[in-house]
Write an enzyme that holds these catalytic residues in place. Structure first.
Site, PDB file in Angstrom:
ATOM      1  N   TYR A  32     -25.721 149.393  -3.625  1.00 19.35           N
ATOM      2  CA  TYR A  32     -24.860 148.297  -3.182  1.00 19.35           C
ATOM      3  C   TYR A  32     -25.283 146.975  -3.785  1.00 19.35           C
ATOM      4  O   TYR A  32     -26.359 146.845  -4.364  1.00 19.35           O
ATOM      5  CB  TYR A  32     -24.850 148.206  -1.647  1.00 19.35           C
ATOM      6  CG  TYR A  32     -26.064 147.522  -1.049  1.00 19.35           C
ATOM      7  CD1 TYR A  32     -27.297 148.159  -1.009  1.00 19.35           C
ATOM      8  CD2 TYR A  32     -25.979 146.235  -0.535  1.00 19.35           C
ATOM      9  CE1 TYR A  32     -28.414 147.531  -0.461  1.00 19.35           C
ATOM     10  CE2 TYR A  32     -27.084 145.603   0.020  1.00 19.35           C
ATOM     11  CZ  TYR A  32     -28.299 146.248   0.050  1.00 19.35           C
ATOM     12  OH  TYR A  32     -29.389 145.627   0.586  1.00 19.35           O
ATOM     13  N   ARG A 102     -22.476 169.187   2.028  1.00 19.09           N
ATOM     14  CA  ARG A 102     -23.807 168.617   2.143  1.00 19.09           C
ATOM     15  C   ARG A 102     -24.894 169.542   1.571  1.00 19.09           C
ATOM     16  O   ARG A 102     -25.428 170.415   2.260  1.00 19.09           O
ATOM     17  CB  ARG A 102     -24.124 168.298   3.607  1.00 19.09           C
ATOM     18  CG  ARG A 102     -25.432 167.521   3.760  1.00 19.09           C
ATOM     19  CD  ARG A 102     -25.846 167.326   5.198  1.00 19.09           C
ATOM     20  NE  ARG A 102     -27.161 166.706   5.275  1.00 19.09           N
ATOM     21  CZ  ARG A 102     -28.303 167.361   5.079  1.00 19.09           C
ATOM     22  NH1 ARG A 102     -28.307 168.651   4.818  1.00 19.09           N
ATOM     23  NH2 ARG A 102     -29.453 166.707   5.150  1.00 19.09           N
ATOM     24  N   HIS A 104     -28.349 168.979  -1.081  1.00 18.73           N
ATOM     25  CA  HIS A 104     -29.098 167.825  -1.569  1.00 18.73           C
ATOM     26  C   HIS A 104     -28.880 167.553  -3.053  1.00 18.73           C
ATOM     27  O   HIS A 104     -28.794 166.418  -3.477  1.00 18.73           O
ATOM     28  CB  HIS A 104     -30.596 167.993  -1.282  1.00 18.73           C
ATOM     29  CG  HIS A 104     -30.921 167.929   0.182  1.00 18.73           C
ATOM     30  ND1 HIS A 104     -30.580 168.937   1.060  1.00 18.73           N
ATOM     31  CD2 HIS A 104     -31.518 166.969   0.921  1.00 18.73           C
ATOM     32  CE1 HIS A 104     -30.974 168.599   2.278  1.00 18.73           C
ATOM     33  NE2 HIS A 104     -31.542 167.411   2.216  1.00 18.73           N
ATOM     34  N   LYS A 149     -31.506 149.060  -5.434  1.00 17.61           N
ATOM     35  CA  LYS A 149     -30.813 148.534  -4.250  1.00 17.61           C
ATOM     36  C   LYS A 149     -29.976 149.637  -3.605  1.00 17.61           C
ATOM     37  O   LYS A 149     -28.743 149.622  -3.611  1.00 17.61           O
ATOM     38  CB  LYS A 149     -29.957 147.319  -4.645  1.00 17.61           C
ATOM     39  CG  LYS A 149     -29.660 146.371  -3.494  1.00 17.61           C
ATOM     40  CD  LYS A 149     -29.165 145.041  -4.019  1.00 17.61           C
ATOM     41  CE  LYS A 149     -28.602 144.142  -2.947  1.00 17.61           C
ATOM     42  NZ  LYS A 149     -29.512 143.794  -1.864  1.00 17.61           N
ATOM     43  N   GLU A 181     -42.387 141.354  -0.031  1.00 17.75           N
ATOM     44  CA  GLU A 181     -41.169 140.555   0.110  1.00 17.75           C
ATOM     45  C   GLU A 181     -40.761 140.577   1.572  1.00 17.75           C
ATOM     46  O   GLU A 181     -41.468 141.129   2.417  1.00 17.75           O
ATOM     47  CB  GLU A 181     -40.055 141.114  -0.792  1.00 17.75           C
ATOM     48  CG  GLU A 181     -39.669 142.543  -0.497  1.00 17.75           C
ATOM     49  CD  GLU A 181     -38.594 143.112  -1.439  1.00 17.75           C
ATOM     50  OE1 GLU A 181     -37.796 142.342  -2.004  1.00 17.75           O
ATOM     51  OE2 GLU A 181     -38.547 144.352  -1.574  1.00 17.75           O
ATOM     52  N   LEU A 205     -37.445 144.299  -4.578  1.00 18.78           N
ATOM     53  CA  LEU A 205     -36.126 144.182  -5.202  1.00 18.78           C
ATOM     54  C   LEU A 205     -36.169 143.001  -6.183  1.00 18.78           C
ATOM     55  O   LEU A 205     -36.651 141.929  -5.819  1.00 18.78           O
ATOM     56  CB  LEU A 205     -35.057 143.923  -4.136  1.00 18.78           C
ATOM     57  CG  LEU A 205     -33.643 143.926  -4.735  1.00 18.78           C
ATOM     58  CD1 LEU A 205     -33.182 145.361  -4.960  1.00 18.78           C
ATOM     59  CD2 LEU A 205     -32.666 143.181  -3.858  1.00 18.78           C
TER      60      LEU A 205
END
Ligand code: PDD
Length: 288
Positions: A32, A102, A104, A149, A181, A205
């Site tokens: 994202y 589902r 993996h 991210k 962070e 990040l």
């Protein structure tokens, strides 16, 4: 009702529906971005697009740099359709590995990624900017690819909740005795007049605000060093500030209830904040 973008269509948010088999939902298997918009302009779009494309490449989601670049046009349309050409806003962008049973391992080649973008009106907190925020210190329990991210945000969720329960805004995370962070921000610590921040690595990040802040601070004559700070140094710092897309530059005035410096935003923080806001608002921030 907001108009959002979902898998090629612009739809009212209430009509946007994703499959329960979407791998974002069942595995947190996605990437994202959150971008900031001032007066209809997306701030640092190229930098956000570059980071998103890199992250998608690192996790091998089939959505390349030109696909990401095309989301720039989606953002523009969302700003128009939602009346966000004036004032401030954010846009959330997310690309998942798509919907499949589902299992993996990756779904069959050709499974379309799930692509979502949604804008929101945003009002920066004057209080946070001017008076600063309270923080707590927590162990950094996140995985070792914090440079990606990913939409897996359990560490950030638990960190921010612990902060809220302590009456604070942010959790400052400690790994191997060093401040990495914040739960959802990058952190700077002023020691002996130098603003220090954790160097780019797999443990943080690579924040876009961090990048802009470093350049703006240096232009303003502030000495910035990309060097880690120990927990002891953090707790004895002259000044601390956190930076991020929805935080801008926020002074940290207490940590675990104890004052940072004299408990008020310090002079280096103020200079960096001023220099950053000039870039964010293009010099027109004095009126805000
Ligand atoms: N968070 N570090 C972490 C762990 C973050 O999640 C974020 C951003 C940052 C700051 O990065 P940037 O300057 O590019 O926003 C640093 C976003 C805003 C969020 O999760 O909402």
């Amino acid at each position: 009702m907001a108009t959002v973008y979902l898998n090629g269509e612009f739809v009212p948010a209430e009509r946007a529906r994703v499959s329960v088999n979407d791998r974002g939902y069942v595995f947190g298997d996605g990437i994202y971005e959150v971008v900031r918009v001032t007066e209809g302009r997306v701030f640092a779009w190229d930098e956000h697009a570059r980071r998103m494309a890199r992250g998608l490449g690192e996790v091998r989601i089939d959505f390349n740099a030109s696909d990401v670049a095309a989301l720039g046009g989606v953002c523009e349309r969302l700003l128009d359709d939602n009346g966000l050409r004036t004032g401030e806003a954010t846009i959330y962008l997310q690309v998942t590995r798509g919907a499949a049973p589902r299992l993996h391992y990756f779904p069959p080649a050709g499974t379309p990624p799930g692509v979502y973008a949604a804008p929101s009106r945003f009002t920066p907190s004057r209080e946070m900017r001017e008076r600063g925020i309270a923080a707590i210190v927590l162990p950094d329990i996140r995985w070792s690819r914090c440079d990606i991210k990913t939409i897996n945000l359990m560490g950030a969720v638990l960190g921010r909740q612990a902060a809220r329960e302590a009456g604070a805004y942010e959790a400052l995370l400690i790994r191997d005795g060093m401040l990495t962070e914040g739960a959802a921000t990058n952190a700077f610590v002023v020691l002996g007049g130098v603003a220090r921040t954790y160097p780019l690595s797999n443990y943080i990040l690579p924040g876009i605000t961090r990048q802009v802040v470093i350049a703006a601070a240096r232009d303003a004559g502030v000495h910035v060093a990309e060097e880690p700070v120990t927990q002891q140094q953090l707790l004895a710092a002259d000044e601390v500030f956190i930076v991020g897309t929805t935080t801008d530059v926020a002074p940290v005035v207490t940590i675990d209830g104890r004052a940072v410096g004299d408990g008020k935003p310090g002079p280096v923080t103020r200079r960096v904040q001023e220099a950053f806001l000039a870039r964010l608002y293009g010099g027109a921030h004095a009126a805000r």
